[in-house]
Scaffold this motif. Structure first.
Motif, mmCIF file in Angstrom:
data_model
loop_
_atom_site.group_PDB
_atom_site.id
_atom_site.type_symbol
_atom_site.label_atom_id
_atom_site.label_comp_id
_atom_site.label_asym_id
_atom_site.label_seq_id
_atom_site.Cartn_x
_atom_site.Cartn_y
_atom_site.Cartn_z
ATOM 1 N N PRO A 187 0.811 -1.223 0.000
ATOM 2 C CA PRO A 187 0.000 0.000 0.000
ATOM 3 C C PRO A 187 0.840 1.268 0.000
ATOM 4 C CG PRO A 187 -0.037 -1.050 2.165
ATOM 5 C CD PRO A 187 0.636 -2.009 1.229
ATOM 6 N N ARG A 188 0.506 2.173 -0.903
ATOM 7 C CA ARG A 188 1.245 3.435 -0.982
ATOM 8 C C ARG A 188 1.132 4.223 0.319
ATOM 9 N NH1 ARG A 188 2.708 5.180 -6.040
ATOM 10 N NH2 ARG A 188 2.483 7.388 -5.485
ATOM 11 N N PHE A 189 0.011 4.087 1.012
ATOM 12 C CA PHE A 189 -0.143 4.859 2.249
ATOM 13 C C PHE A 189 0.695 4.285 3.392
ATOM 14 C CE2 PHE A 189 -3.541 1.706 2.641
ATOM 15 C CZ PHE A 189 -3.470 1.324 3.980
ATOM 16 N N ARG A 190 1.417 3.178 3.129
ATOM 17 C CA ARG A 190 2.411 2.666 4.088
ATOM 18 C C ARG A 190 3.836 2.990 3.636
ATOM 19 N NH1 ARG A 190 -0.427 1.106 8.745
ATOM 20 N NH2 ARG A 190 -2.081 -0.345 8.215
ATOM 21 N N GLY A 191 3.996 3.348 2.349
ATOM 22 C CA GLY A 191 5.271 3.877 1.868
ATOM 23 C C GLY A 191 6.325 2.879 1.450
ATOM 24 N N GLY A 192 6.050 1.569 1.495
ATOM 25 C CA GLY A 192 7.069 0.580 1.148
ATOM 26 C C GLY A 192 7.687 -0.029 2.384
ATOM 27 N N PRO A 193 8.281 -1.226 2.274
ATOM 28 C CA PRO A 193 8.780 -1.932 3.470
ATOM 29 C C PRO A 193 9.913 -1.236 4.194
ATOM 30 C CG PRO A 193 9.401 -3.083 1.442
ATOM 31 C CD PRO A 193 8.416 -2.028 1.053
ATOM 32 N N MET A 194 10.762 -0.500 3.476
ATOM 33 C CA MET A 194 11.882 0.165 4.136
ATOM 34 C C MET A 194 11.404 1.442 4.834
ATOM 35 S SD MET A 194 13.586 -2.292 3.024
ATOM 36 C CE MET A 194 15.265 -2.102 3.601
ATOM 37 N N PHE A 195 10.546 2.207 4.144
ATOM 38 C CA PHE A 195 9.976 3.401 4.758
ATOM 39 C C PHE A 195 9.164 3.011 5.989
ATOM 40 C CE2 PHE A 195 6.470 6.383 5.343
ATOM 41 C CZ PHE A 195 7.090 7.615 5.282
ATOM 42 N N TYR A 196 8.372 1.959 5.872
ATOM 43 C CA TYR A 196 7.521 1.537 6.986
ATOM 44 C C TYR A 196 8.371 1.134 8.186
ATOM 45 C CZ TYR A 196 4.084 -1.016 9.736
ATOM 46 O OH TYR A 196 3.276 -1.454 10.747
ATOM 47 N N ALA A 197 9.481 0.427 7.927
ATOM 48 C CA ALA A 197 10.353 0.023 9.037
ATOM 49 C C ALA A 197 10.908 1.248 9.761
ATOM 50 C CB ALA A 197 11.489 -0.852 8.515
ATOM 51 N N ASP A 198 11.229 2.284 9.013
ATOM 52 C CA ASP A 198 11.687 3.529 9.638
ATOM 53 C C ASP A 198 10.602 4.118 10.527
ATOM 54 O OD1 ASP A 198 14.264 3.631 8.729
ATOM 55 O OD2 ASP A 198 13.942 5.271 7.297
ATOM 56 N N ARG A 199 9.351 4.075 10.057
ATOM 57 C CA ARG A 199 8.257 4.662 10.836
ATOM 58 C C ARG A 199 8.014 3.860 12.125
ATOM 59 N NH1 ARG A 199 8.307 9.437 10.034
ATOM 60 N NH2 ARG A 199 6.282 9.616 11.079
ATOM 61 N N VAL A 200 8.152 2.542 12.041
ATOM 62 C CA VAL A 200 8.049 1.715 13.255
ATOM 63 C C VAL A 200 9.236 2.002 14.171
ATOM 64 C CG1 VAL A 200 8.095 -0.665 14.130
ATOM 65 C CG2 VAL A 200 6.730 -0.099 12.107
ATOM 66 N N GLY A 201 10.412 2.153 13.568
ATOM 67 C CA GLY A 201 11.656 2.354 14.306
ATOM 68 C C GLY A 201 12.539 1.125 14.171
ATOM 69 N N LEU A 202 13.739 1.289 13.621
ATOM 70 C CA LEU A 202 14.609 0.136 13.409
ATOM 71 C C LEU A 202 14.966 -0.583 14.711
ATOM 72 C CD1 LEU A 202 17.056 1.051 10.500
ATOM 73 C CD2 LEU A 202 14.852 -0.110 10.454
ATOM 74 N N PRO A 203 15.144 0.105 15.843
ATOM 75 C CA PRO A 203 15.410 -0.643 17.070
ATOM 76 C C PRO A 203 14.281 -1.618 17.422
ATOM 77 C CG PRO A 203 16.013 1.658 17.354
ATOM 78 C CD PRO A 203 15.286 1.562 16.050
ATOM 79 N N GLN A 204 13.025 -1.171 17.240
ATOM 80 C CA GLN A 204 11.901 -2.051 17.538
ATOM 81 C C GLN A 204 11.827 -3.204 16.544
ATOM 82 O OE1 GLN A 204 8.159 -0.064 18.174
ATOM 83 N NE2 GLN A 204 6.950 -1.922 17.778
ATOM 84 N N VAL A 205 12.088 -2.922 15.273
ATOM 85 C CA VAL A 205 12.078 -3.973 14.256
ATOM 86 C C VAL A 205 13.141 -5.024 14.584
ATOM 87 C CG1 VAL A 205 12.544 -4.467 11.814
ATOM 88 C CG2 VAL A 205 11.147 -2.491 12.440
ATOM 89 N N ALA A 206 14.347 -4.567 14.908
ATOM 90 C CA ALA A 206 15.433 -5.500 15.225
ATOM 91 C C ALA A 206 15.101 -6.329 16.468
ATOM 92 C CB ALA A 206 16.736 -4.735 15.423
ATOM 93 N N ALA A 207 14.479 -5.687 17.452
ATOM 94 C CA ALA A 207 14.121 -6.403 18.684
ATOM 95 C C ALA A 207 13.102 -7.500 18.402
ATOM 96 C CB ALA A 207 13.582 -5.423 19.719
ATOM 97 N N ARG A 208 12.106 -7.202 17.577
ATOM 98 C CA ARG A 208 11.097 -8.208 17.244
ATOM 99 C C ARG A 208 11.711 -9.355 16.449
ATOM 100 N NH1 ARG A 208 7.209 -9.998 19.373
ATOM 101 N NH2 ARG A 208 5.631 -10.075 17.716
ATOM 102 N N MET A 209 12.635 -9.032 15.562
ATOM 103 C CA MET A 209 13.290 -10.107 14.814
ATOM 104 C C MET A 209 14.085 -11.003 15.762
ATOM 105 S SD MET A 209 14.375 -8.687 11.047
ATOM 106 C CE MET A 209 15.250 -7.202 11.509
#
Length: 699
Positions: free
Chosen positions: A641-663
């Motif tokens: 979805p364009r309103f999410r901006g793509g997987p890399m943009f979305y990860a930035d919006r979530v926050g890379l520290p949180q993404v890394a922690a969940r992984m």
């Protein structure tokens, strides 16, 4: 100077210039310059009226979107101040409009009393497509000119209006096929004695507005655009009151709130990313694309048909070459049926349809590739087949002809090595249906020349595709990431989810189609063939057996009536298949897994973070130059979805520290090996940066 003025027969003429699109950019000084020239002309006692015009082919593409990430006051303030100055002018104002008047550019024109337009001019307030509404009076002035119902419909849809329709509706006051500026000056001279006719002073015809609002809300809406549509409704409805300035303030408030919303941020990013991918890092921008007029397409299958249609729909000539006469006849029939269907549905004129059919030709002789600027191979996805084709192309094609492969996963460097001209070889990965899908992955081989790359990027623009450059690897950008996305979907099935839950979770989040439905649509046999190849090439990367078990039944998706779901007839909605669900449960038992309840949140996170993690590896390897390239691939080729901006943009919006922690948490579970965090993510996290910093560094 970006803005200048002169006096012609007692009529002031203000001309602004900010090529090539003439945005009303505060950074370029456009609104400030127009206001200053207004002051100067108004101070001249002999001036009777003022014409506002622009240089170039376009009146104005609107506000400068690159300025939209500033605070709301900086974004809306300069244009709003200019239009307030137009309102305060004592002299009649006429806008002279050529090309297009879009967004803030149209709002400036709406701040004038009258609009004289070229006969081929076009008008639009497209802000909704960016998750916004007009923010400089467009929701108030347009409805006073064309009526509240029509104004709301145009704003909520972001629809482009022709000059003829604008004249009929009252948006334009006169059209001309001659000298626009001269006509606008004459028009201004003829009405100078009448004084001002500000749109803000016109009565609002709001008949039928409540019914129109109800009908608009009842229509299916893109969830990312719904907030903007609701804001458009609220702003137009606010204009029903007697206080124009109060309604204007409400529009400003709504615009300013949308400006900082997550959907609007993502949509702006998507807009900018699609334009940035055309500027390839390391490729000399002065290198011109060689003209492409005639294209040969090798292979009369589904992809060959779609590619050739995309070519002729762009006004080029296409010759389809296939050794099987029956395949050529089938391609001819399908292509002509598609073109005539578009004609019957009003998508193209009778003349355009006839021209497209005439531009298509067919041959069973490979020697007919001579005389073509570009040859696109679209045969079976098997390296031995590609080898035969490219050795033939190398022998028969004219010197300098670009030889492209429509491979989706295979090694373009190996394909290029089948020729004595690897500098002319490139990958052009079209997405099915190729005549409709916007994405074109342009795969640059190790020996692909800069001229070849520049030319095929120009070709992508010619055929109205979004071209994104990728390096050589198995699957390039999109399909390589899609493999990890699917891996998590299949593992989720093993652990406790069922197909409808996986697809439903992803679709509710915003994906155009869930991963399992996507494979049913594409054909399960395609993925099966790729998995067979990779099982030999990459034995250390295990796959779930579930998709193979389905394929072994001959259930390849929609084309066979069964896949993960049951499809009863063409176009039928997918139905849950109890037999498939039983197979999934049996596979969990065979693996010794105790099935568990899996939340939709976990489904979304695992599928998306798998994309982000593989995307980070692709960036590290140089397969993609920038995160925005990856995001553009996924938004244009995979239903992200364009309103999410793509997987890399979305990860930035979530926050890379949180993404890394969940992984890290996922790594403790089933097949945790798949969750080794990419070094790039760890590095960016340690530096306190995100993927956006890599986009900025590439500018």
């Amino acid at each position: 100077m970006p803005v200048s003025s002169q006096i012609v027969n007692d009529i002031g003429l203000i001309v602004f210039s900010n090529p090539p699109l003439n945005p009303i950019s505060a950074t370029a000084g456009i609104p400030q310059g127009i206001a200053a020239e207004l002051d100067a002309l108004e101070a001249q006692p002999g001036v009777k009226a003022i014409v506002l015009a622009s240089d170039g082919k376009m009146f104005s593409a609107g506000a400068d979107i690159s300025e939209f990430d500033r605070n709301a006051a900086e974004v809306g303030g300069p244009i709003r101040a200019l239009i307030a100055r137009l309102d305060a002018c004592r002299l009649p104002l006429v806008a002279a409009i050529q090309g297009s008047a879009l967004g803030g550019g149209l709002e400036v024109a709406l701040g004038c009393d009258y609009r004289v337009a070229a006969k081929d001019a076009r008008f639009a307030l497209p802000e909704v497509s960016l998750g916004l509404i007009p923010g400089a009076g467009g929701t108030q002035r347009l409805p006073r000119l064309v009526g509240a119902v029509r104004g709301l419909e145009w704003i909520a849809a972001g629809r482009t209006i022709s000059a003829a329709e604008a004249l009929e509706a009252g948006l334009a006051d006169a059209l001309t096929g001659g000298d626009l500026r001269a006509e606008a000056l004459a028009f201004a001279e003829s009405l100078a004695a009448k004084g001002r006719r500000r749109p803000r002073d016109l009565p609002l015809n709001d008949e039928g507005l409540e019914e129109a609002i109800a009908a608009l809300r009842a229509r299916p809406q893109n969830p990312g655009l719904r907030p903007a549509v609701e804001a458009a409704i609220a702003a137009v409805a606010a204009g029903q009151g007697p206080d124009f300035d109060q309604a204007l303030a409400e529009e400003y408030r709504l615009f300013d709130a949308l400006l900082v919303s997550e959907p609007a941020r993502a949509l702006r990013y998507a807009f900018g990313a699609e334009r940035a991918v055309a500027r390839v890092p390391g490729l000399d921008p002065a290198l011109s694309a060689a003209p492409i007029a005639r294209v040969a397409v090798i292979g009369a299958g589904t992809m060959g048909i779609g590619i050739s249609l995309a070519i002729v729909q762009a006004g080029l000539q296409a010759r389809v070459i296939d050794l099987k006469p029956e395949a050529l006849e089938r391609a001819r029939a399908q292509s002509e049926a598609t073109i005539l269907r578009n004609r019957d549905r009003g998508r193209v004129s009778e003349a355009a349809a006839a021209a497209q059919i005439a531009a298509l030709s067919y041959s069973s002789d490979f020697a007919d590739i001579k005389g073509h600027d570009l040859v696109i191979e679209a045969v079976f996805e098997e390296m031995s087949v590609k080898e035969q084709v490219f050795k033939t192309l190398d022998r028969l094609a004219d010197p300098g002809t670009i030889l492209a492969s429509n491979t989706s996963t295979l090694d373009v460097d190996q394909i290029a090595a089948f020729t004595a001209r690897p500098e002319d070889v490139v990958g052009l990965h079209f997405f099915s249906p190729a005549n409709l899908m916007k994405l074109l992955e342009v795969v640059r081989g190790a020996k692909t020349s800069a001229q070849t790359l520049a030319t095929v990027m120009g070709f992508a623009r010619q055929i109205r595709k979004v071209g994104v450059v990728a390096g050589v690897c198995d699957g390039f950008i999109g399909n390589r990431m899609f493999e990890e996305y699917l891996r998590q979907a299949y593992l989720l099935l093993e652990e406790g989810a069922l197909p409808a839950q996986v697809d439903g979770a992803m679709e509710r989040w915003g994906m155009a189609m869930g991963p399992l439905r996507t494979m049913d649509l594409a054909g399960q046999d395609i993925g099966w063939n790729i998995r067979k190849r990779r099982a030999i090439e990459q034995p250390d990367r295990p796959y779930s057996r579930i998709p193979d078990l389905i394929c072994e039944k001959g259930w390849f998706g929609q084309k066979t009536g069964r896949g993960y779901y049951i499809y009863e007839g063409a176009g039928a909605k997918p139905q849950t298949d109890p037999e498939v669900e039983a197979m999934i449960l049996a596979e969990s038992a065979r693996l010794g897994l105790t099935r568990r309840e899996i939340s939709d949140e976990e489904i979304v996170e695992r599928c998306l973070y798998a994309l982000t993690n593989e995307g980070a590896r692709i960036l590290e390897e140089g397969i993609a130059a920038r995160p925005l390239d990856i995001d553009t691939v996924w938004m244009n080729g995979y239903g992200f979805p364009r309103f999410r901006g793509g997987p890399m943009f979305y990860a930035d919006r979530v926050g890379l520290p949180q993404v890394a922690a969940r992984m890290g948490q996922f790594a403790e579970g089933h097949h945790g090996w798949a969750w080794e965090v990419a070094p790039l993510i760890l590095r960016l996290t340690a530096e306190g940066r995100g993927f956006a910093a890599l986009n900025e560094a590439s500018k």
